[in-house]
Write a protein that holds these residues in place. Structure first.
Motif, mmCIF file in Angstrom:
data_model
loop_
_atom_site.group_PDB
_atom_site.id
_atom_site.type_symbol
_atom_site.label_atom_id
_atom_site.label_comp_id
_atom_site.label_asym_id
_atom_site.label_seq_id
_atom_site.Cartn_x
_atom_site.Cartn_y
_atom_site.Cartn_z
ATOM 1 N N ILE A 86 0.892 -1.366 -0.084
ATOM 2 C CA ILE A 86 -0.085 0.002 0.027
ATOM 3 C C ILE A 86 0.831 1.183 0.049
ATOM 4 O O ILE A 86 1.796 1.404 0.716
ATOM 5 C CB ILE A 86 -0.967 0.029 1.148
ATOM 6 N N ARG A 87 0.832 2.195 -0.916
ATOM 7 C CA ARG A 87 1.428 3.413 -1.065
ATOM 8 C C ARG A 87 0.404 4.789 -0.981
ATOM 9 O O ARG A 87 -0.738 4.525 -1.531
ATOM 10 C CB ARG A 87 2.236 3.461 -2.316
ATOM 11 N N ILE A 88 0.844 5.691 -0.484
ATOM 12 C CA ILE A 88 0.201 6.987 -0.429
ATOM 13 C C ILE A 88 0.944 7.866 -1.226
ATOM 14 O O ILE A 88 1.903 8.352 -1.206
ATOM 15 C CB ILE A 88 -0.019 7.522 1.162
ATOM 16 N N ILE A 89 0.267 8.650 -2.304
ATOM 17 C CA ILE A 89 0.829 9.602 -3.267
ATOM 18 C C ILE A 89 0.175 10.879 -2.943
ATOM 19 O O ILE A 89 -1.228 11.030 -3.124
ATOM 20 C CB ILE A 89 0.796 9.127 -4.673
ATOM 21 N N ASN A 90 0.807 11.641 -2.374
ATOM 22 C CA ASN A 90 0.314 12.957 -2.271
ATOM 23 C C ASN A 90 0.033 13.825 -3.406
ATOM 24 O O ASN A 90 0.891 13.687 -4.408
ATOM 25 C CB ASN A 90 1.238 13.798 -1.349
ATOM 26 N N VAL A 137 -3.996 9.855 -3.008
ATOM 27 C CA VAL A 137 -4.384 8.905 -3.618
ATOM 28 C C VAL A 137 -3.576 7.525 -2.885
ATOM 29 O O VAL A 137 -2.351 7.574 -2.331
ATOM 30 C CB VAL A 137 -3.844 8.653 -5.018
ATOM 31 N N VAL A 138 -4.546 6.785 -2.491
ATOM 32 C CA VAL A 138 -4.098 5.531 -1.879
ATOM 33 C C VAL A 138 -3.897 4.443 -2.735
ATOM 34 O O VAL A 138 -5.014 3.939 -3.208
ATOM 35 C CB VAL A 138 -5.090 5.127 -0.559
ATOM 36 N N ARG A 139 -2.768 3.941 -3.027
ATOM 37 C CA ARG A 139 -2.503 2.851 -3.978
ATOM 38 C C ARG A 139 -2.666 1.553 -3.283
ATOM 39 O O ARG A 139 -1.562 1.253 -2.693
ATOM 40 C CB ARG A 139 -1.525 2.990 -4.942
ATOM 41 N N CYS A 140 -3.563 0.730 -3.601
ATOM 42 C CA CYS A 140 -3.831 -0.695 -2.923
ATOM 43 C C CYS A 140 -3.590 -1.653 -3.954
ATOM 44 O O CYS A 140 -3.871 -1.647 -5.155
ATOM 45 C CB CYS A 140 -4.990 -0.896 -2.269
#
Length: 170
Positions: A86-90, A137-140
């Motif tokens: 899981i990554r968070i992209i500001n 954006v939360v990339r899952c």
């Protein structure tokens, strides 16, 4: 007994059998008496184990916050602990409103503060649309799509108020 996986802080550390033996008078310190008292204190030992695990859980939960790395770690710890995908992209990019020029106007206006100053230009992005843009954006992974309600609840718990987000499954 306390599991070795949870590191017990010094302030909560004690050995119940040693404490029982130390508080018992020397004349009563027989193996049968110690076994009897330790069996009476078995529920207290299990309660101590539950307390130590609860304390470790609370400390870990308090380490999470709205900062990107801690936020990402919190989501990975809960939903993808093994692979941490899981990554968070500001979305730091400031959105620029789209202007439509009339035929007589060769280019869009520069440094316009409001639509009133724009003159005859038509502004496509309204103030409401500008405010509704996402903050991150939360990339899952796609395997987590079935856990979306729990994922949204966890994100809402940790994110800052009034910040919009979008979950993207890859």
């Amino acid at each position: 007994m306390v599991s070795l996986l949870v590191k017990v802080p010094v302030r909560y550390r004690f050995a119940l059998p040693t404490l029982v033996a130390g508080l018992l008078p020397r004349t009563l310190r027989k193996p049968r008496m110690l076994a009897y008292l330790n069996s009476l204190l078995a529920p207290l030992a299990s309660l101590y184990q539950v307390f130590i695990e609860f304390q470790a859980t609370v400390r870990r939960e308090l380490s999470y916050n709205g900062q990107t790395l801690a936020f990402q770690r919190a989501l990975n710890d809960r939903f993808d602990p093994v692979l941490a995908r899981i990554r968070i992209i500001n979305s730091d990019a400031v959105s620029v409103p789209v202007y439509i020029n009339f035929v007589r106007e060769p280019e869009s206006p520069k440094n316009i503060k409001s639509a009133r100053e724009a003159g005859p230009h038509l502004v496509l992005n309204s103030v409401a649309e500008e405010a509704s843009l996402i903050g991150f954006v939360v990339r899952c992974p796609a395997t987590l799509s079935g856990q979306e309600p729990a994922l949204k609840a966890r994100i809402d718990q940790l994110k800052l108020a009034l910040v919009k987000y979008r979950i993207q499954y890859v």
